[in-house]
Design a protein around this motif. Structure first.
Motif, mmCIF file in Angstrom:
data_model
loop_
_atom_site.group_PDB
_atom_site.id
_atom_site.type_symbol
_atom_site.label_atom_id
_atom_site.label_comp_id
_atom_site.label_asym_id
_atom_site.label_seq_id
_atom_site.Cartn_x
_atom_site.Cartn_y
_atom_site.Cartn_z
ATOM 1 N N GLU A 386 5.498 32.808 1.965
ATOM 2 C CA GLU A 386 5.445 33.643 0.766
ATOM 3 C C GLU A 386 5.542 32.809 -0.499
ATOM 4 O O GLU A 386 5.758 33.350 -1.592
ATOM 5 C CB GLU A 386 6.586 34.671 0.803
ATOM 6 C CG GLU A 386 6.526 35.608 2.000
ATOM 7 C CD GLU A 386 7.730 36.537 2.066
ATOM 8 O OE1 GLU A 386 8.482 36.597 1.068
ATOM 9 O OE2 GLU A 386 7.925 37.178 3.108
ATOM 10 N N ALA A 387 5.417 31.498 -0.368
ATOM 11 C CA ALA A 387 5.649 30.608 -1.507
ATOM 12 C C ALA A 387 4.495 30.646 -2.496
ATOM 13 O O ALA A 387 3.328 30.728 -2.124
ATOM 14 C CB ALA A 387 5.855 29.179 -1.017
ATOM 15 N N SER A 388 4.845 30.581 -3.776
ATOM 16 C CA SER A 388 3.876 30.398 -4.846
ATOM 17 C C SER A 388 4.193 29.080 -5.537
ATOM 18 O O SER A 388 5.189 28.417 -5.226
ATOM 19 C CB SER A 388 3.950 31.559 -5.845
ATOM 20 O OG SER A 388 5.262 31.693 -6.354
ATOM 21 N N ASP A 389 3.355 28.678 -6.483
ATOM 22 C CA ASP A 389 3.560 27.411 -7.160
ATOM 23 C C ASP A 389 4.862 27.422 -7.960
ATOM 24 O O ASP A 389 5.234 28.438 -8.550
ATOM 25 C CB ASP A 389 2.394 27.122 -8.107
ATOM 26 C CG ASP A 389 1.098 26.854 -7.363
ATOM 27 O OD1 ASP A 389 1.117 26.924 -6.118
ATOM 28 O OD2 ASP A 389 0.075 26.589 -8.013
ATOM 29 N N GLY A 390 5.548 26.268 -7.993
ATOM 30 C CA GLY A 390 6.777 26.148 -8.766
ATOM 31 C C GLY A 390 7.832 25.375 -7.997
ATOM 32 O O GLY A 390 7.587 24.865 -6.890
ATOM 33 N N PHE A 391 9.033 25.273 -8.576
ATOM 34 C CA PHE A 391 10.142 24.598 -7.897
ATOM 35 C C PHE A 391 10.712 25.560 -6.864
ATOM 36 O O PHE A 391 11.134 26.668 -7.191
ATOM 37 C CB PHE A 391 11.210 24.185 -8.914
ATOM 38 C CG PHE A 391 10.782 23.028 -9.763
ATOM 39 C CD1 PHE A 391 10.964 21.720 -9.334
ATOM 40 C CD2 PHE A 391 10.178 23.243 -10.993
ATOM 41 C CE1 PHE A 391 10.562 20.654 -10.103
ATOM 42 C CE2 PHE A 391 9.773 22.175 -11.781
ATOM 43 C CZ PHE A 391 9.962 20.870 -11.330
ATOM 44 N N ARG A 392 10.748 25.110 -5.607
ATOM 45 C CA ARG A 392 11.143 25.985 -4.506
ATOM 46 C C ARG A 392 12.111 25.274 -3.556
ATOM 47 O O ARG A 392 12.176 24.039 -3.504
ATOM 48 C CB ARG A 392 9.902 26.428 -3.701
ATOM 49 C CG ARG A 392 8.890 27.195 -4.520
ATOM 50 C CD ARG A 392 9.366 28.580 -4.870
ATOM 51 N NE ARG A 392 8.403 29.335 -5.643
ATOM 52 C CZ ARG A 392 8.449 29.485 -6.964
ATOM 53 N NH1 ARG A 392 9.446 28.944 -7.651
ATOM 54 N NH2 ARG A 392 7.533 30.196 -7.597
ATOM 55 N N GLU A 393 12.860 26.093 -2.802
ATOM 56 C CA GLU A 393 13.734 25.596 -1.741
ATOM 57 C C GLU A 393 13.297 26.221 -0.429
ATOM 58 O O GLU A 393 13.122 27.439 -0.342
ATOM 59 C CB GLU A 393 15.197 25.961 -2.030
ATOM 60 C CG GLU A 393 16.156 25.518 -0.927
ATOM 61 C CD GLU A 393 17.596 25.947 -1.201
ATOM 62 O OE1 GLU A 393 18.276 25.247 -1.985
ATOM 63 O OE2 GLU A 393 18.023 26.979 -0.646
ATOM 64 N N PHE A 394 13.088 25.389 0.595
ATOM 65 C CA PHE A 394 12.695 25.867 1.912
ATOM 66 C C PHE A 394 13.721 25.410 2.948
ATOM 67 O O PHE A 394 14.238 24.286 2.872
ATOM 68 C CB PHE A 394 11.317 25.325 2.323
ATOM 69 C CG PHE A 394 10.205 25.705 1.396
ATOM 70 C CD1 PHE A 394 10.008 27.021 1.019
ATOM 71 C CD2 PHE A 394 9.338 24.734 0.896
ATOM 72 C CE1 PHE A 394 8.981 27.374 0.160
ATOM 73 C CE2 PHE A 394 8.309 25.073 0.044
ATOM 74 C CZ PHE A 394 8.134 26.399 -0.328
ATOM 75 N N ARG A 395 13.982 26.276 3.914
ATOM 76 C CA ARG A 395 14.778 25.895 5.078
ATOM 77 C C ARG A 395 13.854 25.935 6.283
ATOM 78 O O ARG A 395 13.211 26.953 6.550
ATOM 79 C CB ARG A 395 15.950 26.860 5.281
ATOM 80 C CG ARG A 395 16.671 26.645 6.606
ATOM 81 C CD ARG A 395 17.758 27.665 6.819
ATOM 82 N NE ARG A 395 18.244 27.635 8.199
ATOM 83 C CZ ARG A 395 19.229 28.395 8.671
ATOM 84 N NH1 ARG A 395 19.838 29.260 7.868
ATOM 85 N NH2 ARG A 395 19.595 28.305 9.933
ATOM 86 N N GLY A 396 13.757 24.835 7.010
ATOM 87 C CA GLY A 396 12.847 24.802 8.147
ATOM 88 C C GLY A 396 13.125 23.625 9.055
ATOM 89 O O GLY A 396 14.074 22.853 8.852
ATOM 90 N N THR A 397 12.280 23.487 10.048
ATOM 91 C CA THR A 397 12.412 22.424 11.047
ATOM 92 C C THR A 397 11.319 21.385 10.840
ATOM 93 O O THR A 397 10.148 21.736 10.659
ATOM 94 C CB THR A 397 12.302 23.004 12.470
ATOM 95 O OG1 THR A 397 13.301 24.012 12.642
ATOM 96 C CG2 THR A 397 12.497 21.918 13.521
ATOM 97 N N ILE A 398 11.716 20.105 10.889
ATOM 98 C CA ILE A 398 10.738 19.027 10.762
ATOM 99 C C ILE A 398 9.972 18.914 12.075
ATOM 100 O O ILE A 398 10.549 18.605 13.119
ATOM 101 C CB ILE A 398 11.420 17.685 10.425
ATOM 102 C CG1 ILE A 398 12.151 17.788 9.094
ATOM 103 C CG2 ILE A 398 10.396 16.552 10.398
ATOM 104 C CD1 ILE A 398 12.960 16.547 8.744
ATOM 105 N N ILE A 399 8.677 19.205 12.024
ATOM 106 C CA ILE A 399 7.869 19.178 13.246
ATOM 107 C C ILE A 399 6.874 18.022 13.252
ATOM 108 O O ILE A 399 6.163 17.822 14.229
ATOM 109 C CB ILE A 399 7.116 20.504 13.448
ATOM 110 C CG1 ILE A 399 6.137 20.746 12.290
ATOM 111 C CG2 ILE A 399 8.079 21.661 13.591
ATOM 112 C CD1 ILE A 399 5.183 21.900 12.537
ATOM 113 N N GLY A 400 6.820 17.262 12.160
ATOM 114 C CA GLY A 400 5.875 16.148 12.119
ATOM 115 C C GLY A 400 6.236 15.161 11.024
ATOM 116 O O GLY A 400 6.941 15.490 10.067
ATOM 117 N N ILE A 401 5.745 13.946 11.185
ATOM 118 C CA ILE A 401 5.945 12.899 10.190
ATOM 119 C C ILE A 401 4.707 12.005 10.208
ATOM 120 O O ILE A 401 4.097 11.802 11.270
ATOM 121 C CB ILE A 401 7.233 12.082 10.479
ATOM 122 C CG1 ILE A 401 7.445 11.010 9.409
ATOM 123 C CG2 ILE A 401 7.200 11.469 11.860
ATOM 124 C CD1 ILE A 401 8.792 10.319 9.528
ATOM 125 N N SER A 402 4.296 11.499 9.061
ATOM 126 C CA SER A 402 3.130 10.620 9.023
ATOM 127 C C SER A 402 3.373 9.387 9.891
ATOM 128 O O SER A 402 4.498 8.892 9.998
ATOM 129 C CB SER A 402 2.836 10.192 7.579
ATOM 130 O OG SER A 402 3.973 9.616 6.975
#
Length: 553
Positions: A386-402
């Motif tokens: 549901e995110a739109s542009d701007g400063f945001r905070e997300f809680r989630g799981t890291i599923i990948g890394i470069s």
């Protein structure tokens, strides 16, 4: 059954207008012929099908088959095309060959195969544009048009003999404003809207055109939110825009054309171009309640975000350079007089680079638990989906890394990415350089169940994650024989994959539903804090509902 070219042109015309597959049209022709025992010819059967579908066929339309936009060739005349209006640039005044002032209208159409600019010269059709008869999102049929090229791009011209028919009304597409320089590459020839901060301006210069007339040119360097910069050129009457720009100003460049020059891209003004400069607010008094950690840009410009109260309203204000130094070591709360300030596109306030900040009074009291409040005000917690542009905070799981952490090199004057050849650096804007600034970066993939975010980690944040300095990464890459200064992230991947974290930063919604975040802060989830927050939220909802019930009763 085989048909001649004339029949197939008629069938294709019906297929295009009625949005029915050509194979289905031909199948119905055969059915009609079979039902009538061969007493009807294919042309007659096709006419009956056209009547059923409500498509009018005349000798005129048959001679002008519809063309896909990618099939248009300069020199075509009396052509017919169909497309959807993706942008209306409006009516432009010009001086015609007789020396008289006149008007033309310009727009852009697109289909499943491409897009093309449209120039309307007919005054009656220009009047339709002025009256709003044509709208962005409309599907239109353009008849009796001439095809030419402009700057290597296909342009459709409508004269007094041309016609425009609105086939269906549509919803105007959302206006896309690009704020990352990375998104400009690969869009050669397109006209785009770009938002950024002016880094540097150059004086307007005059030059002699091939026809002997004098021309004017202004230019500026504008920085995107990704830290990259791009050169912007203002031509002719538009050169005055560059005279009104000041370093630090937030601008939106509308309808600027992307031009590729060797390995770099530039934005050039056109007759349709305009510049929006963010409006300012006069000097005000504000109470500083909290200071976020001090940061610096790629070019070493220091900036600091502070939580302020202005006339009872809370806001985040960004200040720069010497004002950062002035507030260093000071503990809130204290009162400042500051201005002029600007409302940024990301809803932060920003002190003008040419503005002033003065400490008015030290407040002798402390504000409890202000850090958490400040973070929640700056970074709004939302689901990724549901995110739109701007400063945001997300809680989630890291599923990948470069797979690699990389170092890119940038110009110390304008911040543009530089190339390295024959033992020296070269900036696309500033030319040969004696040195360049290294920037370490990597990316993470975060999933919260509602969507996926690509988290871009730059500079100090990348060093903290890797537990290596940028210099250590460069040294290690040299040991590994990596000419582009990259190292594998295997150890970090094994350590952080699967971890649940809180991520804060600047979010941008990308095509395809992906959200890009430029990381400011990352921390593991504090489950105790999250539970208490959830309990408070439930209590507020419950008490609110209970209160409403009581009031109704």
């Amino acid at each position: 059954m085989s048909y001649d070219d004339e029949f197939m042109r008629r069938a294709k015309y019906i297929s295009d207008i009625a949005h029915v597959e050509l194979d289905e049209i031909l199948r119905k022709v055969e059915e009609y012929i079979e039902e009538m025992g061969g007493l009807i010819k294919p042309d007659g059967a096709l006419s009956l099908i056209a009547m059923e579908l409500g498509v009018e066929i005349s000798s005129e339309t048959v001679k002008k088959p519809l063309l896909r936009l990618d099939r248009l060739v300069p020199g075509m005349r009396k052509a017919s095309v169909r497309g959807r209006i993706s942008k209306i640039y409006g009516v432009i005044e010009y001086v015609n060959r007789s020396g008289e002032r006149s008007e033309r209208a310009e727009l852009r159409i697109s289909d499943d195969y491409g897009q093309a600019d449209v120039i309307i010269w007919s005054q009656s059709l220009v009047d339709e544009v002025k009256r709003g008869k044509l709208r962005e999102g409309d599907e239109v049929l353009l008849s009796d048009v001439r095809v030419a090229s402009r700057g290597g791009r296909i342009v459709i011209h409508l004269s007094s003999d041309s016609k425009i028919e609105v086939l269906s009304r549509g919803v105007a597409p959302a206006s896309e404003v690009i704020s990352s320089t990375e998104e400009i590459y690969g869009r050669e020839g397109e006209e785009i809207d770009f938002r950024g901060t002016v880094v540097r301006t150059f004086p307007v210069s005059e030059f002699m055109r091939e026809d002997g007339r004098k021309g004017r040119r202004g230019s500026a360097i504008v920085q995107g939110e990704d830290g990259g910069t791009i050169r912007v050129l203002f031509w002719g009457d538009k050169a005055s825009y560059s005279e009104n720009l000041k370093p630090g100003a937030l601008v939106t460049l509308r309808n600027f054309r992307v031009i590729t020059r060797e390995d770099s891209v530039e934005l050039h003004s056109t007759l349709r171009s305009s510049v929006d400069i963010e409006g300012g607010i006069e000097t005000i008094e504000a109470t500083v309640l909290y200071k976020f950690p001090e940061e610096s840009s790629l070019l070493g410009k220091k900036f600091l975000d502070i939580l302020v109260e202005i006339d009872g309203e809370l806001a985040i204000l960004r200040i720069w350079d010497k004002w950062v130094d002035l507030l260093r070591g000071m503990e809130p709360p204290f009162i400042v007089r500051v201005g002029p300030i600007f409302r940024r596109y990301d809803d932060l306030l920003s002190l003008s680079r040419s503005g002033n900040l003065e400490i008015v009074e030290i407040v002798d009291r402390k504000v409890k638990d202000i850090e958490k409040l400040a973070r929640s005000l700056k970074y709004k917690r939302v689901p990724i989906g549901e995110a739109s542009d701007g400063f945001r905070e997300f809680r989630g799981t890291i599923i990948g890394i470069s797979e690699e952490a990389k170092v890119s090199w940038h110009c110390p004057l304008c911040g543009a990415r530089v190339s390295y050849e024959y033992g020296s650096y070269s900036c696309p804007n500033c030319g040969p350089l004696e040195r360049a600034i290294p920037l370490l970066y990597l990316s993470l993939t975060l999933d919260d169940g509602t969507g996926v975010a690509r988290v871009m980690v730059f500079g100090r944040n990348a060093e903290r994650l890797l537990r290596m300095s940028t210099e250590d990464v460069i040294r290690r890459a040299d040991e590994l024989g990596q000419p582009f200064h990259s190292i594998p992230t295997d150890e970090l991947s094994a350590e952080i994959l699967g971890r649940e974290v809180i991520v804060r930063g600047k979010a941008t919604y990308m095509e395809g539903g992906l959200v890009k975040v430029v990381l400011d802060e990352i921390e593991p989830v504090d489950y105790s804090s999250e539970v208490h927050s959830l309990i408070r939220e439930i209590e507020e909802l419950w008490l609110g509902a209970e209160g409403n019930e009581n009031s109704d009763g």
